[in-house]
Design a protein around this motif. Structure first.
Motif, short mmCIF file in Angstrom:
data_model
loop_
_atom_site.label_atom_id
_atom_site.label_comp_id
_atom_site.label_asym_id
_atom_site.label_seq_id
_atom_site.Cartn_x
_atom_site.Cartn_y
_atom_site.Cartn_z
N ASN A 115 0.84 -1.19 0.00
CA ASN A 115 0.00 0.00 0.00
C ASN A 115 0.88 1.25 0.00
O ASN A 115 1.60 1.50 -0.95
CB ASN A 115 -0.97 -0.04 1.18
CG ASN A 115 -1.95 -1.19 1.08
OD1 ASN A 115 -2.36 -1.58 -0.02
ND2 ASN A 115 -2.32 -1.75 2.19
N THR A 116 0.85 2.01 1.05
CA THR A 116 1.62 3.24 1.11
C THR A 116 3.12 2.97 1.21
O THR A 116 3.54 2.05 1.92
CB THR A 116 1.18 4.10 2.30
OG1 THR A 116 -0.22 4.38 2.18
CG2 THR A 116 1.95 5.40 2.36
N GLY A 130 6.96 5.31 1.43
CA GLY A 130 7.39 6.67 1.75
C GLY A 130 8.83 6.73 2.22
O GLY A 130 9.54 5.72 2.24
N THR A 147 5.30 10.72 1.07
CA THR A 147 4.60 9.44 0.99
C THR A 147 3.92 9.32 -0.37
O THR A 147 3.63 10.34 -1.02
CB THR A 147 3.52 9.30 2.08
OG1 THR A 147 2.48 10.26 1.86
CG2 THR A 147 4.10 9.49 3.47
N ALA A 194 0.77 6.83 -2.13
CA ALA A 194 -0.19 5.73 -2.06
C ALA A 194 -0.06 4.83 -3.28
O ALA A 194 0.59 5.21 -4.27
CB ALA A 194 -1.61 6.30 -1.96
N ARG A 195 -0.71 3.69 -3.22
CA ARG A 195 -0.61 2.77 -4.34
C ARG A 195 -1.17 3.39 -5.62
O ARG A 195 -0.71 3.10 -6.72
CB ARG A 195 -1.32 1.46 -4.01
CG ARG A 195 -1.16 0.41 -5.09
CD ARG A 195 -1.59 -0.97 -4.65
NE ARG A 195 -1.35 -1.94 -5.70
CZ ARG A 195 -0.17 -2.51 -5.92
NH1 ARG A 195 0.86 -2.21 -5.16
NH2 ARG A 195 -0.03 -3.38 -6.91
N THR A 252 0.31 11.61 -3.61
CA THR A 252 1.54 11.94 -2.90
C THR A 252 1.31 12.98 -1.82
O THR A 252 0.33 13.73 -1.85
CB THR A 252 2.61 12.47 -3.87
OG1 THR A 252 2.10 13.64 -4.53
CG2 THR A 252 2.98 11.42 -4.90
N ASN A 253 2.26 13.01 -0.89
CA ASN A 253 2.23 13.98 0.19
C ASN A 253 3.67 14.32 0.53
O ASN A 253 4.53 13.43 0.54
CB ASN A 253 1.53 13.40 1.42
CG ASN A 253 1.39 14.41 2.53
OD1 ASN A 253 0.88 15.50 2.32
ND2 ASN A 253 1.87 14.06 3.71
N GLU A 306 10.11 2.16 -5.01
CA GLU A 306 9.80 3.58 -4.93
C GLU A 306 11.08 4.37 -5.14
O GLU A 306 12.18 3.86 -4.94
CB GLU A 306 9.18 3.94 -3.58
CG GLU A 306 10.06 3.70 -2.38
CD GLU A 306 9.48 4.25 -1.10
OE1 GLU A 306 8.88 5.34 -1.11
OE2 GLU A 306 9.63 3.57 -0.06
N GLU A 356 4.20 -0.28 3.50
CA GLU A 356 3.14 -0.82 4.34
C GLU A 356 2.32 -1.85 3.57
O GLU A 356 1.98 -1.64 2.41
CB GLU A 356 2.23 0.30 4.82
CG GLU A 356 2.90 1.26 5.80
CD GLU A 356 1.98 2.34 6.27
OE1 GLU A 356 0.90 2.52 5.68
OE2 GLU A 356 2.33 3.02 7.26
N THR A 369 -2.21 -3.40 9.60
CA THR A 369 -1.16 -2.83 8.76
C THR A 369 0.21 -3.05 9.37
O THR A 369 0.42 -2.78 10.57
CB THR A 369 -1.40 -1.32 8.57
OG1 THR A 369 -2.65 -1.14 7.89
CG2 THR A 369 -0.29 -0.69 7.74
N ARG A 427 4.36 -2.16 8.84
CA ARG A 427 5.29 -1.25 8.18
C ARG A 427 6.69 -1.85 8.23
O ARG A 427 7.16 -2.26 9.28
CB ARG A 427 5.27 0.12 8.84
CG ARG A 427 6.26 1.11 8.22
CD ARG A 427 6.17 2.47 8.86
NE ARG A 427 4.98 3.20 8.44
CZ ARG A 427 4.75 4.48 8.74
NH1 ARG A 427 5.64 5.16 9.45
NH2 ARG A 427 3.64 5.07 8.34
#
Length: 118
Positions: free
Chosen positions: A32-33, A35, A50, A52-53, A57-58, A78, A98, A104, A106
């Motif tokens: 999933n995420t 980062g 980060t 996401a799939r 983005t963030n 990534e 994750e 979840t 990590r």
């Protein structure tokens, strides 16, 4: 057990660029995420970016407009493209990934040193 292997760190002059990579292996479910965090000497670890799939983005305010996170879901990899680097970007950069089963989990990379000279 998911393993993350980072590469791409190093020494660069201020204003230069580096590209970090983080390859994940061993996951039986979709990641999933993903980062990046970083930790400078004497400072707390801070979130850098980060993704996401689905590609959302963030970014931390300190890197917006200079760093770009991306991922290749087919390769479970990534990337962090870092441009216009500043001495204050000097840190150990850690990638994470994750996965979610019933909860979840990590996983972390080993860290890669980025040093920006002034």
């Amino acid at each position: 057990q998911v393993q993350l292997v980072e590469s791409g760190g190093g020494l660069v002059q201020g204003g230069g660029s580096l590209r970090l990579s983080c390859a994940a292996s061993g996951s039986r479910v979709s990641i999933n995420t993903m980062g990046w965090y970083r930790q400078a000497p004497g400072k707390q670890r801070e979130l850098v970016a980060t993704i996401a799939r689905d590609g959302r983005t963030n970014y931390a305010d300190s890197v917006k407009g200079r760093f770009a996170i991306s991922r290749d879901n087919a390769k479970n990899t990534e990337y962090l493209q870092m441009n216009s680097l500043k001495p204050e970007d000097t840190a150990v950069y850690y990638c994470y990934a994750e996965i979610t089963v019933t909860f979840t989990l990590r996983y972390w990379g080993q860290g890669t040193q980025v040093t920006v000279s002034s």
